[in-house]
Scaffold this motif. Structure first.
Motif, mmCIF file in Angstrom:
data_model
loop_
_atom_site.group_PDB
_atom_site.id
_atom_site.type_symbol
_atom_site.label_atom_id
_atom_site.label_comp_id
_atom_site.label_asym_id
_atom_site.label_seq_id
_atom_site.Cartn_x
_atom_site.Cartn_y
_atom_site.Cartn_z
ATOM 1 N N ALA A 55 0.756 -1.032 0.032
ATOM 2 C CA ALA A 55 0.067 0.008 -0.043
ATOM 3 C C ALA A 55 0.677 1.245 0.128
ATOM 4 C CB ALA A 55 -0.837 0.107 1.454
ATOM 5 N N THR A 56 2.046 1.329 -0.229
ATOM 6 C CA THR A 56 3.219 2.108 -0.424
ATOM 7 C C THR A 56 3.848 2.386 -1.375
ATOM 8 O OG1 THR A 56 4.765 0.926 0.572
ATOM 9 C CG2 THR A 56 3.385 2.342 2.418
ATOM 10 N N SER A 57 4.564 3.275 -1.736
ATOM 11 C CA SER A 57 5.260 3.575 -2.962
ATOM 12 C C SER A 57 6.676 3.987 -2.672
ATOM 13 C CB SER A 57 4.514 4.504 -3.938
ATOM 14 O OG SER A 57 5.303 4.641 -5.114
ATOM 15 N N GLY A 58 7.618 4.071 -3.548
ATOM 16 C CA GLY A 58 8.888 4.725 -3.215
ATOM 17 C C GLY A 58 10.038 3.312 -3.514
ATOM 18 N N SER A 96 5.605 6.410 1.031
ATOM 19 C CA SER A 96 4.290 7.055 0.951
ATOM 20 C C SER A 96 3.266 6.303 0.660
ATOM 21 C CB SER A 96 4.541 8.172 -0.158
ATOM 22 O OG SER A 96 4.737 7.552 -1.482
ATOM 23 N N TYR A 97 2.368 6.738 1.344
ATOM 24 C CA TYR A 97 0.962 5.696 1.153
ATOM 25 C C TYR A 97 0.282 6.032 -0.127
ATOM 26 C CZ TYR A 97 -3.638 3.858 2.062
ATOM 27 O OH TYR A 97 -4.757 3.263 2.308
ATOM 28 N N VAL A 98 0.146 4.824 -0.780
ATOM 29 C CA VAL A 98 -0.691 5.168 -2.100
ATOM 30 C C VAL A 98 -2.044 4.188 -2.227
ATOM 31 C CG1 VAL A 98 1.142 5.824 -3.501
ATOM 32 C CG2 VAL A 98 0.836 3.405 -3.103
ATOM 33 N N GLY A 99 -2.401 3.665 -1.174
ATOM 34 C CA GLY A 99 -3.514 2.708 -1.051
ATOM 35 C C GLY A 99 -3.405 1.587 -1.959
ATOM 36 N N LEU A 100 -4.581 1.277 -2.834
ATOM 37 C CA LEU A 100 -4.378 0.255 -4.059
ATOM 38 C C LEU A 100 -3.861 0.553 -5.238
ATOM 39 C CD1 LEU A 100 -8.255 -1.084 -3.273
ATOM 40 C CD2 LEU A 100 -5.980 -1.890 -2.361
ATOM 41 N N GLU A 101 -3.098 1.651 -5.512
ATOM 42 C CA GLU A 101 -2.427 1.949 -6.706
ATOM 43 C C GLU A 101 -1.474 0.932 -7.247
ATOM 44 O OE1 GLU A 101 0.847 5.248 -7.815
ATOM 45 O OE2 GLU A 101 -0.629 6.035 -7.103
ATOM 46 N N GLN A 102 -0.900 0.494 -6.402
ATOM 47 C CA GLN A 102 0.065 -0.972 -6.828
ATOM 48 C C GLN A 102 -0.567 -1.981 -7.447
ATOM 49 O OE1 GLN A 102 3.026 -0.002 -6.907
ATOM 50 N NE2 GLN A 102 3.802 1.088 -5.230
ATOM 51 N N ALA A 123 6.396 -5.049 -5.856
ATOM 52 C CA ALA A 123 6.651 -6.427 -5.607
ATOM 53 C C ALA A 123 5.733 -7.210 -4.420
ATOM 54 C CB ALA A 123 8.271 -6.635 -5.437
ATOM 55 N N SER A 124 5.660 -6.359 -3.584
ATOM 56 C CA SER A 124 4.561 -7.027 -2.564
ATOM 57 C C SER A 124 3.235 -7.200 -3.002
ATOM 58 C CB SER A 124 4.475 -5.830 -1.584
ATOM 59 O OG SER A 124 5.975 -5.833 -0.589
ATOM 60 N N ALA A 125 2.693 -6.212 -3.793
ATOM 61 C CA ALA A 125 1.589 -6.473 -4.390
ATOM 62 C C ALA A 125 1.583 -7.752 -5.201
ATOM 63 C CB ALA A 125 1.123 -5.094 -5.063
#
Length: 340
Positions: free
Chosen positions: A70-73, A82-88, A308-310
């Motif tokens: 749920a994060t990016s970077g 940074s928190y991005v929710g379901l964007e990944q 990768a986690s998603a």
């Protein structure tokens, strides 16, 4: 009593004294715990260390993995991401045509999905057939049966990296296979740089490395089948093929279901030996999901641990669904066989 016997008895008593003392000390809290919780509490007490290890090394990383997805970077510390929710997940699933990787935003991910799907279908089918055939042969009265059982199980004991290195040495341009081809008058071939042969090598090496484990499971199932059934079929003049389809296979089905489920999970998670053998090449022809997750999460210069986690969570969900479907089909087959 002789002096030697007396000395031996004294030495034994001296060695046993610390053990007896330690047992008496440990016995005090154990008795108190048993009085407070009963027999079930004692089971929980002895299971607690194993459950703690499972929680620390499996459950906790799984929960952290959800947070990462749920994060990016590119940073690895959660406070720096940074928190991005379901964007990944949206990024991975953004595709006009899932059968055409060129229309997908993450085309490399879907290429890995297609490769993994093909690998799983071919490898699991071949693994199951080879394991059944091997188990049937090793269950017969053959010369050196124990020796051959050990031989077929030996590759399971090897490290996947060692397995990959061995077969890479055999299949490379200057490898053992090309040496044999050259001695037979043929031309050496780049086996690992040809898409078809690289895929064939990945499947074959995986089957060779793991079939011993599944053969052992099926062999245990074969030995549990009552011999009276085979003797009765022989007296009736039943053909061997009919005996296999009517007696062996139905009674072997519980073990076979375990083999298929375990083989499916292992096939989806294939990484070590194929990564050492082909590195995902040539091109992306042997790039599978686990390697994609590893490279996106760690090895790539533009790494994205959240992506990768998603991808790993989606792969885990697919595995759960496939396993549940297989178990459901297996139970239906068992109930049907019981009614018949």
């Amino acid at each position: 009593m002789s002096a030697a016997a007396t000395l031996k008895a004294w030495a034994g008593a001296a060695l046993a004294a610390p053990v007896i003392w330690l047992a008496s000390v440990v016995n005090v809290p154990l008795k108190a715990w048993q009085r407070a919780t009963g027999t079930g509490g004692m089971a929980a007490f002895f299971l607690a260390p194993n459950m703690a290890i499972f929680g620390i090394f499996v459950l906790v990383p799984l929960v952290i993995n959800f947070f990462y997805s749920a994060t990016s970077g590119t940073a690895y510390f959660l406070q720096d991401r940074s928190y991005v929710g379901l964007e990944q997940y949206q990024r991975l699933l953004d595709c006009s045509n899932y059968l055409d990787t060129a229309t997908c935003r993450e085309d490399l991910f879907w290429k890995a999905v297609h490769n993994t799907g093909l690998f799983v279908v071919v490898q699991v089918a071949l693994m199951t057939v080879v394991s059944i055939a091997t188990a049937l042969i090793l269950n017969r009265e053959i010369v050196g049966r124990s020796f051959w059982r050990a031989v077929f199980f030996f590759p399971v004991l090897l490290s996947p990296v060692v397995t990959g290195l061995i077969w890479r040495w055999i299949l490379q341009r200057q490898g053992l296979l090309n040496l044999i081809v050259h001695d037979l008058g043929g031309e050496p071939y780049n086996w690992l740089t040809d898409r078809f042969w690289a895929f064939t090598a990945a499947v074959s090496v995986s089957v060779w490395a793991h079939m011993g484990f599944y053969t052992l499971i099926l062999l245990a199932g074969l030995q549990a089948i009552p011999r009276d059934l085979y003797e009765a079929a022989e007296m009736d003049g039943t053909r061997p093929a009919r005996v296999f389809w009517r007696i062996t296979l139905p009674l072997l089905m519980p073990n076979l279901l375990v083999v298929i489920v375990l083989a499916l999970i292992r096939a989806v998670q294939i990484f070590d030996e194929v990564y050492v053998l082909t590195g995902g090449g040539p091109g992306t022809s042997t790039l599978y999901l686990t390697q994609y997750i590893y490279e996106i999460g760690f090895a790539s210069l533009l790494r994205n641990p959240g992506l990768a986690s998603a991808a790993s969570i989606l792969m885990g969900l697919v595995l759960v669904v496939l396993t549940l479907l297989q178990l459901q089909v297996g139970r239906r087959g068992e109930r049907k066989g019981a009614r018949q």
